[in-house]
Design a protein around this motif. Structure first.
Motif, PDB file in Angstrom:
ATOM      1  N   THR A 160       0.807  -1.204  -0.165  1.00 24.96           N
ATOM      2  CA  THR A 160       0.001  -0.034  -0.084  1.00 24.96           C
ATOM      3  C   THR A 160       0.957   1.390  -0.109  1.00 24.96           C
ATOM      4  N   ALA A 161       1.806   1.249   0.809  1.00 25.95           N
ATOM      5  CA  ALA A 161       2.734   2.523   0.708  1.00 25.95           C
ATOM      6  C   ALA A 161       3.329   2.613  -0.397  1.00 25.95           C
ATOM      7  N   LEU A 162       4.146   1.695  -1.047  1.00 20.71           N
ATOM      8  CA  LEU A 162       4.657   1.863  -2.398  1.00 20.71           C
ATOM      9  C   LEU A 162       3.757   2.339  -3.620  1.00 20.71           C
ATOM     10  N   THR A 163       2.697   1.605  -3.233  1.00 25.91           N
ATOM     11  CA  THR A 163       1.783   1.939  -4.231  1.00 25.91           C
ATOM     12  C   THR A 163       0.962   3.522  -4.298  1.00 25.91           C
ATOM     13  N   TRP A 164       0.880   3.929  -3.165  1.00 23.27           N
ATOM     14  CA  TRP A 164       0.648   5.468  -2.988  1.00 23.27           C
ATOM     15  C   TRP A 164       1.956   6.278  -3.657  1.00 23.27           C
ATOM     16  N   VAL A 165       3.078   5.842  -3.190  1.00 22.21           N
ATOM     17  CA  VAL A 165       4.343   6.510  -3.933  1.00 22.21           C
ATOM     18  C   VAL A 165       4.185   6.382  -5.348  1.00 22.21           C
ATOM     19  N   ALA A 166       3.823   5.174  -5.821  1.00 22.90           N
ATOM     20  CA  ALA A 166       3.962   5.040  -7.411  1.00 22.90           C
ATOM     21  C   ALA A 166       3.000   5.940  -8.137  1.00 22.90           C
ATOM     22  N   VAL A 167       1.510   5.896  -7.157  1.00 18.15           N
ATOM     23  CA  VAL A 167       0.643   6.962  -7.855  1.00 18.15           C
ATOM     24  C   VAL A 167       1.191   8.364  -8.013  1.00 18.15           C
ATOM     25  N   GLY A 168       1.708   8.928  -7.070  1.00 18.10           N
ATOM     26  CA  GLY A 168       2.321  10.244  -7.002  1.00 18.10           C
ATOM     27  C   GLY A 168       3.306  10.256  -8.495  1.00 18.10           C
ATOM     28  N   MET A 169       4.002   9.349  -8.647  1.00 18.34           N
ATOM     29  CA  MET A 169       5.066   9.388  -9.533  1.00 18.34           C
ATOM     30  C   MET A 169       4.110   9.434 -10.983  1.00 18.34           C
ATOM     31  N   TYR A 250       0.224   9.491  -0.185  1.00 19.77           N
ATOM     32  CA  TYR A 250      -1.206   9.892  -0.331  1.00 19.77           C
ATOM     33  C   TYR A 250      -1.226  11.335  -0.299  1.00 19.77           C
ATOM     34  N   VAL A 251      -0.459  12.104   0.631  1.00 21.97           N
ATOM     35  CA  VAL A 251      -0.711  13.629   0.420  1.00 21.97           C
ATOM     36  C   VAL A 251      -0.200  14.243  -0.883  1.00 21.97           C
ATOM     37  N   TRP A 252       1.030  13.684  -1.343  1.00 21.26           N
ATOM     38  CA  TRP A 252       1.686  13.737  -2.649  1.00 21.26           C
ATOM     39  C   TRP A 252       0.685  13.740  -3.831  1.00 21.26           C
ATOM     40  N   SER A 253       0.149  12.458  -3.803  1.00 21.54           N
ATOM     41  CA  SER A 253      -0.935  12.326  -4.809  1.00 21.54           C
ATOM     42  C   SER A 253      -1.972  12.964  -4.940  1.00 21.54           C
ATOM     43  N   LYS A 254      -2.791  13.067  -3.731  1.00 21.88           N
ATOM     44  CA  LYS A 254      -3.994  14.111  -3.521  1.00 21.88           C
ATOM     45  C   LYS A 254      -3.648  15.482  -3.943  1.00 21.88           C
ATOM     46  N   SER A 255      -2.524  16.003  -3.465  1.00 24.57           N
ATOM     47  CA  SER A 255      -2.284  17.336  -4.093  1.00 24.57           C
ATOM     48  C   SER A 255      -2.031  17.566  -5.433  1.00 24.57           C
ATOM     49  N   VAL A 256      -1.239  16.862  -6.031  1.00 30.61           N
ATOM     50  CA  VAL A 256      -1.136  16.906  -7.488  1.00 30.61           C
ATOM     51  C   VAL A 256      -2.394  16.634  -8.129  1.00 30.61           C
ATOM     52  N   ASP A 258      -5.561  17.126  -7.031  1.00 29.79           N
ATOM     53  CA  ASP A 258      -6.464  18.132  -6.882  1.00 29.79           C
ATOM     54  C   ASP A 258      -5.938  19.396  -7.592  1.00 29.79           C
ATOM     55  N   ARG A 259      -4.747  19.553  -7.878  1.00 27.56           N
ATOM     56  CA  ARG A 259      -4.079  20.741  -8.420  1.00 27.56           C
ATOM     57  C   ARG A 259      -4.713  20.741  -9.942  1.00 27.56           C
ATOM     58  N   GLY A 260      -4.439  19.619 -10.480  1.00 28.87           N
ATOM     59  CA  GLY A 260      -4.947  19.428 -11.888  1.00 28.87           C
ATOM     60  C   GLY A 260      -6.374  19.738 -12.257  1.00 28.87           C
ATOM     61  N   ALA A 261      -7.279  19.772 -11.126  1.00 27.42           N
ATOM     62  CA  ALA A 261      -8.784  19.793 -11.401  1.00 27.42           C
ATOM     63  C   ALA A 261      -8.898  21.495 -11.512  1.00 27.42           C
ATOM     64  N   GLN A 262      -7.871  22.141 -11.108  1.00 28.86           N
ATOM     65  CA  GLN A 262      -8.274  23.654 -10.930  1.00 28.86           C
ATOM     66  C   GLN A 262      -7.944  24.388 -12.135  1.00 28.86           C
TER      67      GLN A 262
END
Length: 262
Positions: A160-169, A250-256, A258-262
């Motif tokens: 789960t941890a590595l997957t969230w990092v991979a999502v951000g990447m 998680y924080v990185w992925s959510k930030s990126v 959400d920023r793309g939706a603006q």
């Protein structure tokens, strides 16, 4: 429908979507899965006797199989999550995310579907690698049922941890090729950990590089659980790394996202 109910329903839909993609286009997952399997066969049948003698197991490759498998299990997770980065990048660049954003669905469900799907694929891949390892001689005779459950929990948590990092990447990559390259550390780090040889056997200047990274304590913890040996402080370190990477990803992925939706 409540917000929580909507999120759960939409996440379930996105999970089915990602699993259908994985079933229809299995080549990426299979290619990534072949890496740890080929390394397992290479190190056992080509270097096994020599490596076993090097770790004090005598000229018997079974000792080295027992040492090697836990590290390759976690390398399998790292390999599988590269496919997640590529899949997320494809979604971002092919326009489907823009279409999802115009629909009345929970925004975070898209990412949650990717994460749950990737964790399921990681666990299945680990089972396949474990089956190959058992077929060539790996045995976990000293582990108790509680230790097996703890090992499963560690694998799931680390995946789960590595997957969230991979999502951000995947979110920050301009295309699938860049996403694959950005996620290469998830395979590279296990190569410079305690996967193949003990840290004490490495050159002194290299030992801190192998020791102070997320894979080594996770590998040592999984090794101790599967072989029924002590894990010392590695269990807490593995837990801390998993929680930290999961939160950061998680924080990185959510930030990126959400920023793309603006």
């Amino acid at each position: 429908m409540s917000t929580l109910g909507l999120a759960a329903r939409n996440s379930s839909t996105m999970l089915r979507r990602n699993l259908l993609h994985a079933r229809r286009y299995p080549s990426l997952t299979l290619n990534l899965l072949l890496t740890p399997i080929m390394l397992l066969l290479l190190f056992v049948y080509v270097f096994g006797d020599t490596m076993s003698a090097g770790i004090g197991g005598g000229a018997d490759r079974s000792a080295y199989i027992a040492y090697l498998v836990p590290g390759l299990v976690l390398m399998t997770i790292g390999s599988t999550t590269i496919g997640t980065a590529v899949s997320v990048s494809n979604d971002m660049t092919e326009g489907i995310i823009a279409r999802f954003r115009t629909m009345p669905i929970h925004r975070g469900s898209v990412l949650v579907g990717h994460v749950i799907g990737s964790v399921l694929q990681s666990v299945i891949s680990v089972v396949l690698v474990g089956a190959v390892a058992a077929a060539i001689g790996f045995r976990s005779t000293n582990a108790t049922l509680l230790e097996w459950l703890a090992a499963l929990g560690l694998v799931t948590m680390f995946a789960t941890a590595l997957t969230w990092v991979a999502v951000g990447m995947g979110l920050v990559s301009p295309n699938a090729e860049a996403a694959s390259n950005n996620a290469l550390p998830l395979i590279f780090l296990p190569l410079i950990s305690s996967t193949f040889v003990p840290i004490d056997a490495m050159p002194g200047w290299f030992q801190p590089i192998a020791e102070y990274q997320p894979f080594t304590p996770a590998i040592e913890t999984l090794r101790g659980l599967l072989l029924g040996t002590g894990i010392g402080h590695n269990g807490w370190l593995a837990l801390a790394w998993s929680v930290a990477l999961c939160g950061l990803g998680y924080v990185w992925s959510k930030s990126v996202f959400d920023r793309g939706a603006q």
